[in-house]
Write a protein that holds these residues in place. Structure first.
Motif, PDB file in Angstrom:
ATOM      1  N   PRO A 273      37.693   8.952 -68.090  1.00  0.00           N
ATOM      2  CA  PRO A 273      38.418   9.217 -66.740  1.00  0.00           C
ATOM      3  C   PRO A 273      37.478   9.500 -65.582  1.00  0.00           C
ATOM      4  CG  PRO A 273      39.221  10.443 -68.587  1.00  0.00           C
ATOM      5  CD  PRO A 273      37.882   9.670 -68.932  1.00  0.00           C
ATOM      6  N   SER A 274      37.796   9.037 -64.222  1.00  0.00           N
ATOM      7  CA  SER A 274      36.828   9.338 -63.129  1.00  0.00           C
ATOM      8  C   SER A 274      36.447  10.316 -62.842  1.00  0.00           C
ATOM      9  CB  SER A 274      37.628   8.745 -61.944  1.00  0.00           C
ATOM     10  OG  SER A 274      38.783   9.500 -61.934  1.00  0.00           O
ATOM     11  N   ALA A 275      37.056  11.678 -63.215  1.00  0.00           N
ATOM     12  CA  ALA A 275      36.714  12.890 -63.161  1.00  0.00           C
ATOM     13  C   ALA A 275      35.469  13.376 -64.090  1.00  0.00           C
ATOM     14  CB  ALA A 275      37.909  13.901 -63.128  1.00  0.00           C
ATOM     15  N   TRP A 276      35.198  12.792 -64.947  1.00  0.00           N
ATOM     16  CA  TRP A 276      34.452  13.429 -65.993  1.00  0.00           C
ATOM     17  C   TRP A 276      33.064  13.105 -65.799  1.00  0.00           C
ATOM     18  CZ3 TRP A 276      36.479  11.912 -71.572  1.00  0.00           C
ATOM     19  CH2 TRP A 276      37.701  12.478 -71.853  1.00  0.00           C
ATOM     20  N   ALA A 277      32.816  11.967 -65.129  1.00  0.00           N
ATOM     21  CA  ALA A 277      31.184  11.704 -64.753  1.00  0.00           C
ATOM     22  C   ALA A 277      30.980  11.116 -63.466  1.00  0.00           C
ATOM     23  CB  ALA A 277      30.789  10.718 -65.829  1.00  0.00           C
ATOM     24  N   LEU A 278      29.671  10.925 -63.079  1.00  0.00           N
ATOM     25  CA  LEU A 278      29.338  10.102 -61.715  1.00  0.00           C
ATOM     26  C   LEU A 278      29.844   8.844 -61.843  1.00  0.00           C
ATOM     27  CD1 LEU A 278      25.532  11.268 -61.385  1.00  0.00           C
ATOM     28  CD2 LEU A 278      27.480  12.134 -59.966  1.00  0.00           C
ATOM     29  N   LYS A 279      30.448   8.357 -60.843  1.00  0.00           N
ATOM     30  CA  LYS A 279      31.118   7.088 -60.498  1.00  0.00           C
ATOM     31  C   LYS A 279      30.053   5.879 -60.902  1.00  0.00           C
ATOM     32  CE  LYS A 279      34.595   8.253 -57.213  1.00  0.00           C
ATOM     33  NZ  LYS A 279      35.327   7.934 -55.772  1.00  0.00           N
ATOM     34  N   SER A 280      28.722   6.336 -60.435  1.00  0.00           N
ATOM     35  CA  SER A 280      27.674   5.302 -60.918  1.00  0.00           C
ATOM     36  C   SER A 280      27.177   5.137 -62.055  1.00  0.00           C
ATOM     37  CB  SER A 280      26.422   5.945 -60.153  1.00  0.00           C
ATOM     38  OG  SER A 280      26.147   7.043 -60.610  1.00  0.00           O
ATOM     39  N   LEU A 281      27.804   5.653 -63.280  1.00  0.00           N
ATOM     40  CA  LEU A 281      27.637   5.695 -64.521  1.00  0.00           C
ATOM     41  C   LEU A 281      28.217   4.487 -64.912  1.00  0.00           C
ATOM     42  CD1 LEU A 281      26.233   6.779 -67.238  1.00  0.00           C
ATOM     43  CD2 LEU A 281      28.193   8.085 -67.317  1.00  0.00           C
TER      44      LEU A 281
END
Length: 724
Positions: A273-281
């Motif tokens: 889910p987008s809230a869990w980690a940096l988008k760049s991951l």
């Protein structure tokens, strides 16, 4: 009720902003390693040898983790301004439950609420603490059991943004409130921020002025699934947490992304889910090997404190191979301190869930053992490994004749030599058994999840009590062909597709298009995961890959000669129209099986191989070591490690045995498990074995290694042409 207020000094959150191992930014450019970045090796190549070295390496690890996964925390930790008890409830068992609002010296003096359960407020003897989030399955299982055992329990606002708990309103949004307080910080991971909130909670609970009789050497944290990730993050950054039980924490926690890519049907950077980690991951989708840091190193930061990694044999989010490889590498940090017993890998039967009372008791027993407060002993938590393989021990068990093959031997003889000699005592050979209920590692409901409607699934069994499923449209009287689906490196779920499904799975889609589909969990995977433990003790002259190829031939025996059983009647098979479709591991198995069994009319191989003779250690694929050591599939390949050009045959030879039958090689250009130029050259050589070159199809899309709707489309187009 009277409200109490406290002004409590803040205990600093352990924050690291610079790397002492002095790895510059340019050293990350072009980083590539199929294996884990070693927890005990700095980016500049320096190896950790002392505890002082390790302190520096930990700084680097935490910085890298923030760089690539969760973003960086605020530079300063806010002090705790006040703690206001807003409600107190007494229970019949003598315990009390308090709701407390903590206010911090952030720019806008933000607050959050916690709930503290105290077993007996009148008892001032020091007690262990268990901190967790108030998700119902954590509160009602680990929380309540810990309270019964005399723990002080704290429920903090570590609730995921996608979860709601009516009794704890807005707990799921606290992380956003504090994120906004520090716009200059790059922290964007809800899990990372919630780990930080756990530390802010400890600032209060562990302060002498809070009034709680907590033993600061017995501070435990636990979490299940996403909350397992959160617990590992919190303990890695906060030394005050002295014991963690992380259940089924998935990726990137118990298992690193390197071993959960699309080639496993597990959780990839694209799936979080987008809230869990940096988008760049997400940019590392399909190139997970380029991440210079993985979760094994973050786990190692918990050393030498206690950690239990609790996972299940068939956990859909925790592939056992990745978990073990991460665990063994992280364990080096505990070894450095002479405390290897303080890290525990604990397996349980079943899937990701359900949570049973027995499992909860086991976890709490571990906390008790770590805190020295029960009769539980270290020996109650033995190390059990599913994938351990000692190649030197294997080699010592071989006869001299097993270790060489004559140069003049035929290609078929060389392949059969490499696969090994089937044992005359194969367990349950010729016996059939359809598994059900608790016998199944992967629940039937998982396999039915993607049924679009109108497709029948019938369990079957073939030799060796191997269990599988057959899919077909019961309203059809004629079937285009029979397709045997061979799954990828999915140790946990085998043939069952999990993450990355785009509308439907390959077996349901094929069935919808008029094919009869046969699938099964291959030996050592899914329903048959634990069957492979100790394989080489029983079959020293054989190989795991040889067993996989043998099983394909037994499936053909079932389809052609009826050597097997089904739970219900199934449509007959046209023996002239049996095709193999394999992806990744399944593609490799399929190539060997088709080469050696002429009853197979053709094969579609997706991301199934790279030439062996050019697959050395320097390649980003991981080299042939993957097969002879990591996965213990072909131990004889280890005889050629460092001398790969001496391997007796290569894939052009395997493909040559498949000619003139129909063959599709689907080789995406950005498949990190293959050298594309080498593969093109190999396929070009193999094409000469076909008089009609149209029977050999080679597709090279600009894509990564995966099997989703686009690949299904390619398979269906090829099958339509091949069957006609």
């Amino acid at each position: 009720m009277k409200r109490r207020r406290y002004v409590i000094p803040c205990i600093a959150f352990v924050f690291f902003s610079t790397a002492l191992c002095d790895a510059d930014e340019n050293s990350r450019t072009g980083y590539s390693d199929a294996d884990l970045p070693d927890a005990m090796t700095c980016l500049n190549g320096e190896v950790v040898k002392t505890t002082d070295d390790w302190k520096a390496r930990k700084v680097e690890i935490k910085k890298l983790w923030c760089d690539y996964y969760i973003g960086h925390f605020p530079q300063e930790v806010p002090s705790l301004l006040s703690a206001e008890v807003i409600s107190t409830q007494a229970s019949a068992d003598g315990s009390t439950r308090k709701r407390i609002v903590l206010t911090f010296d952030t720019p806008n003096q933000r607050s959050f609420e916690i709930e503290v359960w105290e077993p007996d407020p009148a008892d001032v003897t020091a007690k262990p603490l268990l901190i967790t989030s108030p998700r119902f399955y954590q509160k009602d299982n680990w929380g309540k059991e810990a309270l019964k055992r005399g723990y002080i329990v704290c429920l903090f606002p570590g609730l995921d943004t996608h979860h709601r708990e009516p009794d704890y309103p807005e707990y799921e949004n606290v992380w956003r409130t504090f994120q906004k307080e520090y716009p200059d910080a790059t922290w964007s991971s809800s899990l990372g921020i919630q780990a930080w909130l756990a530390s802010r909670t400890l600032d209060y609970l562990l302060s002498p002025t809070s009034g709680y009789p907590i033993d600061d050497k017995a501070v435990g944290m636990t979490g299940f699934s996403r909350y397992g990730k959160q617990s590992i993050y919190a303990a890695a950054f906060d030394q005050r947490i002295t014991c963690v039980v992380a259940r089924s924490s998935g990726s990137p926690a118990a298992s690193p992304y390197r071993f959960t890519g699309r080639e496993t049907f597990m959780e990839t950077p694209e799936d979080f889910p987008s809230a869990w980690a940096l988008k760049s991951l997400k940019d590392f989708q399909g190139r997970e090997n380029e991440l210079p840091i993985a979760s094994n190193a973050l786990i190692a930061c918990i050393a030498p404190r206690h950690l239990m990694i609790d996972t299940a044999y068939n956990d859909g989010g925790d592939p056992t191979f990745g978990v073990e490889r991460s665990y063994l590498n992280a364990k080096k940090a505990w070894d450095l301190y002479g405390k290897s017993e303080n890290i525990c890998l604990s397996y349980r039967k079943g899937n990701h869930g359900p949570i049973t009372n027995e499992q909860v008791q086991h976890n709490l027993d571990y906390f008790d053992m770590a805190f020295g407060r029960s009769e539980a002993k270290q020996s109650d938590f033995p190390e059990v490994l599913l994938h351990a393989f000692d190649w030197n021990t294997w080699k010592a068990s071989q006869r001299r004749s097993d270790l060489t093959i004559a140069p003049q031997a035929s290609v078929r003889q060389k392949i059969e030599w490499m696969l090994g000699e089937p044992s005359s005592s194969i367990k349950s050979a010729g016996e059939y058994h359809i598994k059900s209920g608790s016998e199944l590692g992967v629940a039937d409901s998982s396999r039915d999840r993607w049924n679009p409607g109108g497709i029948q699934r019938v369990p079957f069994s073939f030799s060796g009590k191997m269990h599988g499923n057959i899919f077909f449209n019961p309203n059809r009287t004629q079937f285009k062909a029979t397709v045997v689906w061979l799954h990828p490196w999915n140790y946990s779920h085998g043939s069952n597709e999990g993450y990355g499904v785009q509308g439907t799975t390959v077996y349901y889609r094929l069935a919808q298009q008029g094919y009869k589909v046969v699938m099964y969990d291959q030996f050592g995977f899914g329903d048959h995961l634990t069957d492979a433990v100790g394989f080489y003790d029983e079959h020293p002259a054989w190989s795991r890959l040889g067993r996989a190829v043998y099983d394909v031939s037994k499936v053909i025996d079932f389809l052609v000669d009826g050597k097997g059983i089904t739970a219900e009647p199934v449509p007959p098979t046209d023996p002239k129209k049996i095709y193999i479709c394999g992806f990744a591991y399944g593609g490799m198995v399929g190539l060997y099986a088709t080469a050696l069994d002429e009853r197979i009319a053709g094969i579609a191989c997706f991301s199934g191989f790279t030439p062996m003779r050019s697959d050395g250690d320097s390649k980003p694929t991981g080299g042939i070591r993957r097969f002879w050591q990591w996965h213990a599939l072909m131990p004889k390949l280890g005889l050629y490690h460092g001398n790969e050009e001496g391997i007796p045959y290569d894939y052009e030879d395997v493909l040559g045995l498949i000619a003139p039958r129909k063959c599709l090689i689907y080789a995406p250009k950005r498949d990190r498990f293959a050298d594309h130029d080498d593969l093109k050259s190999c396929t070009k050589k193999a094409r000469a074995s076909w008089q009609d070159s149209r029977e050999m199809t080679f597709l090279t899309p600009d894509d990564i290694c995966r099997f989703q709707s686009t690949q299904q489309d390619a398979l269906l187009r090829w099958l339509e042409a091949a069957v006609d």
